[in-house]
Design a protein around this motif. Structure first.
Motif, mmCIF file in Angstrom:
data_model
loop_
_atom_site.group_PDB
_atom_site.id
_atom_site.type_symbol
_atom_site.label_atom_id
_atom_site.label_comp_id
_atom_site.label_asym_id
_atom_site.label_seq_id
_atom_site.Cartn_x
_atom_site.Cartn_y
_atom_site.Cartn_z
ATOM 1 N N GLU A 40 0.808 -1.219 0.000
ATOM 2 C CA GLU A 40 0.000 0.000 0.000
ATOM 3 C C GLU A 40 0.847 1.278 0.000
ATOM 4 O O GLU A 40 0.551 2.197 -0.774
ATOM 5 C CB GLU A 40 -0.963 -0.012 1.190
ATOM 6 N N PRO A 41 1.906 1.362 0.827
ATOM 7 C CA PRO A 41 2.725 2.586 0.789
ATOM 8 C C PRO A 41 3.364 2.859 -0.578
ATOM 9 O O PRO A 41 3.648 4.006 -0.909
ATOM 10 C CB PRO A 41 3.811 2.331 1.843
ATOM 11 N N LYS A 42 3.566 1.811 -1.371
ATOM 12 C CA LYS A 42 4.156 1.975 -2.703
ATOM 13 C C LYS A 42 3.104 2.204 -3.778
ATOM 14 O O LYS A 42 3.434 2.333 -4.956
ATOM 15 C CB LYS A 42 4.979 0.739 -3.064
ATOM 16 N N GLY A 43 1.837 2.199 -3.389
ATOM 17 C CA GLY A 43 0.761 2.427 -4.341
ATOM 18 C C GLY A 43 0.355 1.204 -5.136
ATOM 19 O O GLY A 43 -0.296 1.309 -6.177
ATOM 20 N N VAL A 44 0.713 0.010 -4.667
ATOM 21 C CA VAL A 44 0.366 -1.234 -5.351
ATOM 22 C C VAL A 44 -1.068 -1.619 -4.977
ATOM 23 O O VAL A 44 -1.443 -1.540 -3.810
ATOM 24 C CB VAL A 44 1.334 -2.370 -4.931
ATOM 25 N N SER A 45 -1.855 -2.025 -5.948
ATOM 26 C CA SER A 45 -3.223 -2.449 -5.649
ATOM 27 C C SER A 45 -3.193 -3.800 -4.939
ATOM 28 O O SER A 45 -2.254 -4.584 -5.115
ATOM 29 C CB SER A 45 -4.049 -2.555 -6.928
ATOM 30 N N ILE A 46 -4.220 -4.068 -4.160
ATOM 31 C CA ILE A 46 -4.288 -5.342 -3.454
ATOM 32 C C ILE A 46 -4.392 -6.496 -4.453
ATOM 33 O O ILE A 46 -3.835 -7.570 -4.240
ATOM 34 C CB ILE A 46 -5.443 -5.380 -2.412
ATOM 35 N N ASN A 47 -5.059 -6.277 -5.565
ATOM 36 C CA ASN A 47 -5.169 -7.307 -6.597
ATOM 37 C C ASN A 47 -3.785 -7.655 -7.144
ATOM 38 O O ASN A 47 -3.423 -8.832 -7.231
ATOM 39 C CB ASN A 47 -6.099 -6.835 -7.715
ATOM 40 N N SER A 48 -2.995 -6.669 -7.488
ATOM 41 C CA SER A 48 -1.641 -6.897 -7.995
ATOM 42 C C SER A 48 -0.767 -7.552 -6.938
ATOM 43 O O SER A 48 0.055 -8.429 -7.251
ATOM 44 C CB SER A 48 -0.992 -5.585 -8.429
ATOM 45 N N PHE A 49 -0.938 -7.145 -5.698
ATOM 46 C CA PHE A 49 -0.150 -7.713 -4.607
ATOM 47 C C PHE A 49 -0.475 -9.189 -4.423
ATOM 48 O O PHE A 49 0.426 -10.003 -4.220
ATOM 49 C CB PHE A 49 -0.403 -6.934 -3.313
#
Length: 63
Positions: A19-28
């Motif tokens: 989240e701090p890097k702006g990654v979506s939960i889906n991508s994660f």
């Protein structure tokens, strides 16, 4: 099959690293080889257990 602990770890890692890097939960989820739909089902089921709490004032023994 993924356990509740797996999803808890994934959620913690996402909140601290993704989240701090702006990654979506889906991508994660995809990058950690966990199907988003399985994670979402777990999250939807457990999110009802988390209740926001607001604390006002301080205990008298701390004054």
């Amino acid at each position: 099959m993924f356990s509740e602990k797996d999803f808890e770890r994934l959620w913690f890692l996402y909140k601290t690293e993704g989240e701090p890097k702006g990654v979506s939960i889906n991508s994660f989820c995809i990058s950690n080889n966990i199907p988003y739909t399985a994670f979402y089902d777990w999250f939807k089921k457990t999110q009802k257990k988390v209740v926001p709490v607001e604390v006002e004032g301080i205990p008298e023994e701390l004054i």
